[in-house]
Design a protein around this motif. Structure first.
Motif, PDB file in Angstrom:
ATOM      1  N   GLY A 193      34.637  34.117  33.341  1.00 47.99           N
ATOM      2  CA  GLY A 193      35.040  33.891  34.722  1.00 47.99           C
ATOM      3  C   GLY A 193      35.870  32.632  34.877  1.00 47.99           C
ATOM      4  O   GLY A 193      36.868  32.608  35.609  1.00 47.99           O
ATOM      5  N   VAL A 194      35.484  31.574  34.186  1.00 50.52           N
ATOM      6  CA  VAL A 194      36.248  30.327  34.229  1.00 50.52           C
ATOM      7  C   VAL A 194      37.615  30.519  33.575  1.00 50.52           C
ATOM      8  O   VAL A 194      38.623  29.982  34.037  1.00 50.52           O
ATOM      9  CB  VAL A 194      35.460  29.193  33.553  1.00 50.52           C
ATOM     10  CG1 VAL A 194      36.315  27.934  33.438  1.00 50.52           C
ATOM     11  CG2 VAL A 194      34.184  28.892  34.329  1.00 50.52           C
ATOM     12  N   ALA A 195      37.668  31.316  32.514  1.00 50.44           N
ATOM     13  CA  ALA A 195      38.954  31.601  31.854  1.00 50.44           C
ATOM     14  C   ALA A 195      39.894  32.341  32.811  1.00 50.44           C
ATOM     15  O   ALA A 195      41.100  32.056  32.856  1.00 50.44           O
ATOM     16  CB  ALA A 195      38.727  32.421  30.587  1.00 50.44           C
ATOM     17  N   ARG A 196      39.336  33.265  33.592  1.00 51.17           N
ATOM     18  CA  ARG A 196      40.179  33.982  34.568  1.00 51.17           C
ATOM     19  C   ARG A 196      40.725  33.032  35.618  1.00 51.17           C
ATOM     20  O   ARG A 196      41.877  33.152  36.050  1.00 51.17           O
ATOM     21  CB  ARG A 196      39.371  35.116  35.204  1.00 51.17           C
ATOM     22  CG  ARG A 196      39.102  36.287  34.278  1.00 51.17           C
ATOM     23  CD  ARG A 196      38.580  37.498  35.036  1.00 51.17           C
ATOM     24  NE  ARG A 196      37.272  37.238  35.634  1.00 51.17           N
ATOM     25  CZ  ARG A 196      36.113  37.451  35.018  1.00 51.17           C
ATOM     26  NH1 ARG A 196      36.105  37.896  33.770  1.00 51.17           N
ATOM     27  NH2 ARG A 196      34.975  37.209  35.626  1.00 51.17           N
ATOM     28  N   TRP A 197      39.912  32.074  36.042  1.00 48.54           N
ATOM     29  CA  TRP A 197      40.390  31.082  37.009  1.00 48.54           C
ATOM     30  C   TRP A 197      41.536  30.266  36.424  1.00 48.54           C
ATOM     31  O   TRP A 197      42.560  30.050  37.098  1.00 48.54           O
ATOM     32  CB  TRP A 197      39.243  30.164  37.444  1.00 48.54           C
ATOM     33  CG  TRP A 197      39.712  28.975  38.221  1.00 48.54           C
ATOM     34  CD1 TRP A 197      40.438  28.975  39.379  1.00 48.54           C
ATOM     35  CD2 TRP A 197      39.519  27.593  37.881  1.00 48.54           C
ATOM     36  NE1 TRP A 197      40.686  27.687  39.782  1.00 48.54           N
ATOM     37  CE2 TRP A 197      40.134  26.817  38.893  1.00 48.54           C
ATOM     38  CE3 TRP A 197      38.859  26.947  36.838  1.00 48.54           C
ATOM     39  CZ2 TRP A 197      40.122  25.423  38.868  1.00 48.54           C
ATOM     40  CZ3 TRP A 197      38.839  25.559  36.823  1.00 48.54           C
ATOM     41  CH2 TRP A 197      39.470  24.814  37.830  1.00 48.54           C
ATOM     42  N   ALA A 198      41.396  29.811  35.186  1.00 47.89           N
ATOM     43  CA  ALA A 198      42.460  29.023  34.552  1.00 47.89           C
ATOM     44  C   ALA A 198      43.760  29.828  34.484  1.00 47.89           C
ATOM     45  O   ALA A 198      44.853  29.286  34.711  1.00 47.89           O
ATOM     46  CB  ALA A 198      42.022  28.584  33.150  1.00 47.89           C
ATOM     47  N   ASN A 199      43.644  31.122  34.206  1.00 49.38           N
ATOM     48  CA  ASN A 199      44.839  31.975  34.167  1.00 49.38           C
ATOM     49  C   ASN A 199      45.466  32.113  35.553  1.00 49.38           C
ATOM     50  O   ASN A 199      46.693  32.141  35.693  1.00 49.38           O
ATOM     51  CB  ASN A 199      44.476  33.360  33.619  1.00 49.38           C
ATOM     52  CG  ASN A 199      44.197  33.326  32.123  1.00 49.38           C
ATOM     53  OD1 ASN A 199      44.749  32.501  31.402  1.00 49.38           O
ATOM     54  ND2 ASN A 199      43.330  34.213  31.656  1.00 49.38           N
ATOM     55  N   ARG A 200      44.626  32.193  36.599  1.00 49.05           N
ATOM     56  CA  ARG A 200      45.165  32.281  37.959  1.00 49.05           C
ATOM     57  C   ARG A 200      45.901  30.995  38.338  1.00 49.05           C
ATOM     58  O   ARG A 200      46.956  31.037  38.980  1.00 49.05           O
ATOM     59  CB  ARG A 200      44.043  32.558  38.967  1.00 49.05           C
ATOM     60  CG  ARG A 200      43.470  33.963  38.896  1.00 49.05           C
ATOM     61  CD  ARG A 200      42.713  34.318  40.176  1.00 49.05           C
ATOM     62  NE  ARG A 200      41.633  33.394  40.454  1.00 49.05           N
ATOM     63  CZ  ARG A 200      40.403  33.510  39.967  1.00 49.05           C
ATOM     64  NH1 ARG A 200      40.115  34.517  39.155  1.00 49.05           N
ATOM     65  NH2 ARG A 200      39.458  32.635  40.287  1.00 49.05           N
TER      66      ARG A 200
END
Length: 383
Positions: A193-200
């Protein structure tokens, strides 16, 4: 330990001009239960500094706690040659503003560091009483509801995760998974989930803001984004000071979502967009230093994001425009109403009394009292 044992003179300190005592490089480390120095005759056997008789050196060594009990003083002037520390550097850097460590240090390292500090104070070498102004103990990261242990086989090595999602994501996840003082339970789904935020964030920061110049501007949307930005700056600033890293990251995630939605509407000015993105990246710098440095350059800034001043908020934009009033009838919750900040008491009472959810509870009854607690609730007494 610079002491020589003489059969006549007793314990004799090594002369100052022979300090520090240099350890031999050819000592043999054997499983004797004794210090290797005790078996090195060339080191052990020396003449007494006072009478010259054959004597023996102390072969025990100082515990590492001796060093860790005052290292924070030496760090202030590590190259200083005229004493253990530069008094002027100590005045500038000490006492330490913030100490972070495990709670297990409380009865060992911290106790010794306080003792050393107070002893040095009594000797007149420093002028402060405590080594650390503020103490904060971090929690423990667990896995599957158990403390990580090699014997349990549940130790999570970060290397594979760093290789897959990057050090910034691993660091952010450790800060996000729970209150810093409480720790938390490691979960693969959480780090994803944190990785998805960084990508956003990467997508948001790399958008071409000039595209917004070709769309009509909605002033309400501009103000909403500005308010969201300044609220976030204030919240993240307060949370970082309080070591509430998980809620600071949650606020940054909310701002990322706000910017994503604003881009989809395409009703902002490019200036408002650039201001929000730049401040988002700057606030993320202590949490995701590598990602933030890349994005700072990608958004057209020079030098390093880590040399920039921390963002400042406008109090008028960070303040809430509305508050939620709880409305009770005879002490029981019946409604929650949104009202302007600073609403007058009479207006708050009238708004509560005319609420559609309140009317059924007071119709046909005598309202004997309406109690108003500013900014919090209205309690209607009816019977």
């Amino acid at each position: 330990i610079p002491i020589i044992y003489c059969p006549e003179c007793g314990e004799v300190p090594v002369p100052d001009d022979e300090l520090p005592v240099v350890l031999p490089e050819d000592a043999e480390f054997l499983p004797t239960g004794e210090s290797p120095l005790a078996l090195h005759e060339g080191f052990v056997n020396v003449p007494c500094p006072d009478c010259g008789r054959p004597s023996k050196r102390e072969t025990d060594t100082m515990d590492t706690f001796v060093d860790s009990s005052w290292y924070f003083l030496r760090y202030a002037s590590a190259g200083f040659q005229d004493g253990p520390f530069d008094p002027e550097a100590i005045k500038k850097w000490n006492p330490v503003d913030q100490y972070t460590g495990g709670v297990e240090h409380a009865v060992m390292h911290l106790l010794y560091a306080r003792f050393f500090t107070k002893a040095l104070r009594d000797l007149g070498l420093i002028d402060f009483d405590e080594p650390f102004v503020r103490l904060f103990n971090q929690g423990t990261i667990i896995y599957q509801h158990q403390k990580m242990s090699k014997s349990r086989g549940n130790v999570i090595a970060p290397d594979d995760y760093v290789s897959e999602v990057g050090a910034d994501v691993v660091r952010s996840y450790l800060m996000f998974l729970g209150p810093w003082e409480a720790g938390g339970d490691w979960s693969d789904s959480g780090i994803n989930g944190v990785a998805r935020w960084a990508n956003r964030v990467w997508e948001v920061a790399n958008r071409d803001s000039s595209e917004l110049d070709h769309s009509p501007v909605n002033e309400n949307s501009v103000r909403d984004v500005q308010r969201a930005l300044h609220k976030t700056i204030k919240k993240v600033s307060d949370d970082m000071d309080g070591f509430k890293f998980n809620t600071a990251i949650a606020s940054l995630m909310e701002l990322t979502n706000t910017l994503t939605q604003a881009w989809e509407r395409s009703d902002l000015t490019s200036d408002a967009w650039n201001e929000a993105v730049s401040n988002l990246v700057a606030m993320m710098a202590p949490i995701t230093p590598y990602l933030s440095e890349e994005l700072w350059e990608a958004t057209g800034h020079e030098s390093s994001v880590h040399t920039q001043s921390w963002p400042e908020w406008d109090e008028s934009l960070a303040a809430d425009e509305t508050i939620t009033l709880v409305v009770q009838v005879n002490g029981r919750l019946r409604d929650r109403i949104e009202v302007p900040v600073g609403i007058e008491e009479d207006t708050a009472k009238e708004t509560a009394l005319t609420s559609p959810k309140i009317q059924p509870h007071i119709q046909g009854k005598n309202v004997s009292k309406v109690i108003y607690v500013p900014g919090r609730l209205v309690n209607i007494v009816a019977g």
